[in-house]
Design a protein around this motif. Structure first.
Motif, PDB file in Angstrom:
ATOM      1  N   GLN A 265      21.751  48.853  34.514  1.00 53.56           N
ATOM      2  CA  GLN A 265      21.441  50.185  34.389  1.00 53.56           C
ATOM      3  C   GLN A 265      20.619  50.337  35.739  1.00 53.56           C
ATOM      4  O   GLN A 265      19.421  50.482  35.608  1.00 53.56           O
ATOM      5  CB  GLN A 265      20.737  50.345  33.105  1.00 53.56           C
ATOM      6  N   PRO A 266      21.135  51.133  36.658  1.00 57.21           N
ATOM      7  CA  PRO A 266      20.287  51.681  37.925  1.00 57.21           C
ATOM      8  C   PRO A 266      19.469  52.741  37.220  1.00 57.21           C
ATOM      9  O   PRO A 266      19.596  53.386  36.367  1.00 57.21           O
ATOM     10  CB  PRO A 266      21.117  51.858  38.975  1.00 57.21           C
ATOM     11  N   VAL A 267      18.596  53.233  38.223  1.00 53.29           N
ATOM     12  CA  VAL A 267      17.773  54.287  38.004  1.00 53.29           C
ATOM     13  C   VAL A 267      18.448  55.463  38.159  1.00 53.29           C
ATOM     14  O   VAL A 267      18.167  56.444  37.358  1.00 53.29           O
ATOM     15  CB  VAL A 267      16.494  54.488  39.127  1.00 53.29           C
ATOM     16  N   LYS A 268      19.283  55.675  39.283  1.00 54.55           N
ATOM     17  CA  LYS A 268      20.141  56.735  39.121  1.00 54.55           C
ATOM     18  C   LYS A 268      21.545  56.257  39.469  1.00 54.55           C
ATOM     19  O   LYS A 268      21.885  55.110  39.894  1.00 54.55           O
ATOM     20  CB  LYS A 268      19.906  57.528  40.579  1.00 54.55           C
ATOM     21  N   GLY A 269      22.645  57.073  38.704  1.00 53.90           N
ATOM     22  CA  GLY A 269      23.994  56.853  39.030  1.00 53.90           C
ATOM     23  C   GLY A 269      24.502  56.181  37.601  1.00 53.90           C
ATOM     24  O   GLY A 269      23.869  55.994  36.620  1.00 53.90           O
ATOM     25  N   GLU A 270      25.551  55.659  37.503  1.00 53.10           N
ATOM     26  CA  GLU A 270      26.643  55.185  36.571  1.00 53.10           C
ATOM     27  C   GLU A 270      26.071  53.670  36.064  1.00 53.10           C
ATOM     28  O   GLU A 270      25.790  52.913  36.981  1.00 53.10           O
ATOM     29  CB  GLU A 270      27.767  55.523  36.483  1.00 53.10           C
ATOM     30  N   ILE A 271      26.144  53.413  34.645  1.00 57.69           N
ATOM     31  CA  ILE A 271      25.732  52.020  34.476  1.00 57.69           C
ATOM     32  C   ILE A 271      27.125  51.382  34.667  1.00 57.69           C
ATOM     33  O   ILE A 271      28.288  51.994  34.408  1.00 57.69           O
ATOM     34  CB  ILE A 271      25.686  52.103  32.872  1.00 57.69           C
ATOM     35  N   LEU A 272      26.761  50.159  35.080  1.00 57.96           N
ATOM     36  CA  LEU A 272      27.836  49.265  35.598  1.00 57.96           C
ATOM     37  C   LEU A 272      28.035  48.190  34.565  1.00 57.96           C
ATOM     38  O   LEU A 272      26.990  47.464  34.302  1.00 57.96           O
ATOM     39  CB  LEU A 272      27.585  48.615  37.220  1.00 57.96           C
ATOM     40  N   THR A 273      29.248  47.702  34.342  1.00 65.44           N
ATOM     41  CA  THR A 273      29.401  46.472  33.212  1.00 65.44           C
ATOM     42  C   THR A 273      30.439  45.712  33.801  1.00 65.44           C
ATOM     43  O   THR A 273      31.380  45.922  34.517  1.00 65.44           O
ATOM     44  CB  THR A 273      30.055  47.258  32.027  1.00 65.44           C
ATOM     45  N   TRP A 274      30.176  44.285  33.528  1.00 66.51           N
ATOM     46  CA  TRP A 274      31.179  43.089  33.799  1.00 66.51           C
ATOM     47  C   TRP A 274      31.443  42.617  32.779  1.00 66.51           C
ATOM     48  O   TRP A 274      30.312  42.100  32.112  1.00 66.51           O
ATOM     49  CB  TRP A 274      30.476  42.324  35.207  1.00 66.51           C
ATOM     50  N   GLU A 275      32.504  41.981  32.584  1.00 64.83           N
ATOM     51  CA  GLU A 275      32.740  41.190  31.193  1.00 64.83           C
ATOM     52  C   GLU A 275      33.492  39.739  31.753  1.00 64.83           C
ATOM     53  O   GLU A 275      34.484  40.129  32.513  1.00 64.83           O
ATOM     54  CB  GLU A 275      33.511  41.892  30.149  1.00 64.83           C
ATOM     55  N   CYS A 276      33.428  38.898  30.978  1.00 67.29           N
ATOM     56  CA  CYS A 276      34.383  37.697  31.270  1.00 67.29           C
ATOM     57  C   CYS A 276      34.164  36.644  30.066  1.00 67.29           C
ATOM     58  O   CYS A 276      33.422  36.634  29.283  1.00 67.29           O
ATOM     59  CB  CYS A 276      33.867  36.815  32.555  1.00 67.29           C
ATOM     60  N   ASN A 277      35.172  35.952  29.625  1.00 71.35           N
ATOM     61  CA  ASN A 277      35.661  34.896  28.797  1.00 71.35           C
ATOM     62  C   ASN A 277      34.252  33.713  29.110  1.00 71.35           C
ATOM     63  O   ASN A 277      34.201  33.463  30.309  1.00 71.35           O
ATOM     64  CB  ASN A 277      36.871  34.062  28.545  1.00 71.35           C
ATOM     65  N   THR A 278      33.478  33.611  28.287  1.00 74.08           N
ATOM     66  CA  THR A 278      32.284  32.547  28.481  1.00 74.08           C
ATOM     67  C   THR A 278      32.883  31.382  29.121  1.00 74.08           C
ATOM     68  O   THR A 278      32.127  30.691  29.858  1.00 74.08           O
ATOM     69  CB  THR A 278      31.383  32.658  27.174  1.00 74.08           C
ATOM     70  N   TYR A 279      33.928  30.852  28.531  1.00 72.06           N
ATOM     71  CA  TYR A 279      34.473  29.685  29.026  1.00 72.06           C
ATOM     72  C   TYR A 279      34.555  29.553  30.492  1.00 72.06           C
ATOM     73  O   TYR A 279      34.255  28.438  31.210  1.00 72.06           O
ATOM     74  CB  TYR A 279      35.750  29.209  28.230  1.00 72.06           C
ATOM     75  N   TRP A 280      34.954  30.517  31.179  1.00 70.87           N
ATOM     76  CA  TRP A 280      35.351  30.621  32.500  1.00 70.87           C
ATOM     77  C   TRP A 280      34.116  31.274  33.527  1.00 70.87           C
ATOM     78  O   TRP A 280      34.307  31.360  34.578  1.00 70.87           O
ATOM     79  CB  TRP A 280      36.676  31.598  32.938  1.00 70.87           C
ATOM     80  N   THR A 281      33.140  31.771  32.832  1.00 72.49           N
ATOM     81  CA  THR A 281      31.947  32.112  33.337  1.00 72.49           C
ATOM     82  C   THR A 281      30.965  30.948  34.181  1.00 72.49           C
ATOM     83  O   THR A 281      31.090  30.169  33.595  1.00 72.49           O
ATOM     84  CB  THR A 281      31.008  32.901  32.805  1.00 72.49           C
ATOM     85  N   ARG A 282      30.905  31.186  35.279  1.00 72.37           N
ATOM     86  CA  ARG A 282      30.274  30.104  36.126  1.00 72.37           C
ATOM     87  C   ARG A 282      28.856  30.982  36.652  1.00 72.37           C
ATOM     88  O   ARG A 282      29.063  32.162  37.399  1.00 72.37           O
ATOM     89  CB  ARG A 282      30.799  29.805  37.119  1.00 72.37           C
ATOM     90  N   ALA A 283      27.441  30.369  36.773  1.00 69.87           N
ATOM     91  CA  ALA A 283      26.459  31.016  37.439  1.00 69.87           C
ATOM     92  C   ALA A 283      26.219  30.354  38.719  1.00 69.87           C
ATOM     93  O   ALA A 283      26.274  28.939  38.799  1.00 69.87           O
ATOM     94  CB  ALA A 283      25.283  30.795  36.477  1.00 69.87           C
ATOM     95  N   HIS A 284      26.058  30.908  39.792  1.00 70.23           N
ATOM     96  CA  HIS A 284      25.667  30.403  41.179  1.00 70.23           C
ATOM     97  C   HIS A 284      24.504  30.660  41.609  1.00 70.23           C
ATOM     98  O   HIS A 284      24.165  31.872  41.516  1.00 70.23           O
ATOM     99  CB  HIS A 284      26.920  30.535  42.047  1.00 70.23           C
ATOM    100  N   SER A 285      23.899  29.716  42.374  1.00 66.28           N
ATOM    101  CA  SER A 285      22.640  30.207  43.083  1.00 66.28           C
ATOM    102  C   SER A 285      22.930  30.007  44.744  1.00 66.28           C
ATOM    103  O   SER A 285      23.256  28.564  45.177  1.00 66.28           O
ATOM    104  CB  SER A 285      21.592  29.485  42.793  1.00 66.28           C
TER     105      SER A 285
END
Length: 163
Positions: free
Chosen positions: A95-115
């Motif tokens: 939810q940015p200050v201005k502009g539209e709300i951006l949404t991303w969805e994925c099956n949890t099994y395939w979701t990976r977090a990277h640094s």
């Protein structure tokens, strides 16, 4: 830390991220008052002269500029990112200050977090990968906060995949 984890009754995890704001409103008022008072000190010797009227607008411009800059930081701190992890679905809502709300969805099994230690717009850049896309997460956090968050995020995803 400018993030908060909550755990739902059905096993879901949710983390809300927001930019850090180090100056509370009370401190904001004190800074503006102090800037005004300190800016008037050089003007005391000019009381009763025409030079006072030449310098006064610049002093007020400086205090007004400081006011505007601090207010701008409060506006940008209204940004929020909400990551919800359930056994079936991972959803990120930006939810940015201005502009539209951006949404991303994925099956949890395939979701990976990277640094990414380098190569991103900031050090230790956090991304979520899945569903053929890679999205950023917590870009406004400090490096230390991103390092803490990646560990918490990977363990929450692992826990959901194992359940």
């Amino acid at each position: 830390m400018p993030h908060r984890w909550t755990h739902g009754p059905d096993g879901e995890h949710e983390v809300v991220l927001w930019p850090h704001r180090s100056l509370p409103r009370r401190g904001f008022a004190a800074i503006i008052l102090m800037a005004f008072l300190l800016a008037t000190v050089p003007l005391y010797g000019l009381l009763g002269t025409m030079v006072l009227w030449g310098l006064l607008p610049f002093m007020l411009l400086v205090v007004g500029g400081l006011w505007w800059a601090l207010e701008h930081t409060y506006k940008t701190a209204e940004m929020r990112e909400t990551l919800t992890i359930t056994p079936d679905l991972t959803r990120l809502v930006h939810q940015p200050v201005k502009g539209e709300i951006l949404t991303w969805e994925c099956n949890t099994y395939w979701t990976r977090a990277h640094s990414h230690a380098s190569g991103g717009p900031v050090e230790f850049y956090l991304t979520l990968t899945g569903n053929g896309r890679e999205v950023e997460l917590g870009r406004f956090l400090t490096e230390k906060e991103r390092k803490v968050l990646i560990g918490e995020l990977q363990s929450a995803l692992r826990e959901m995949r194992d359940s």
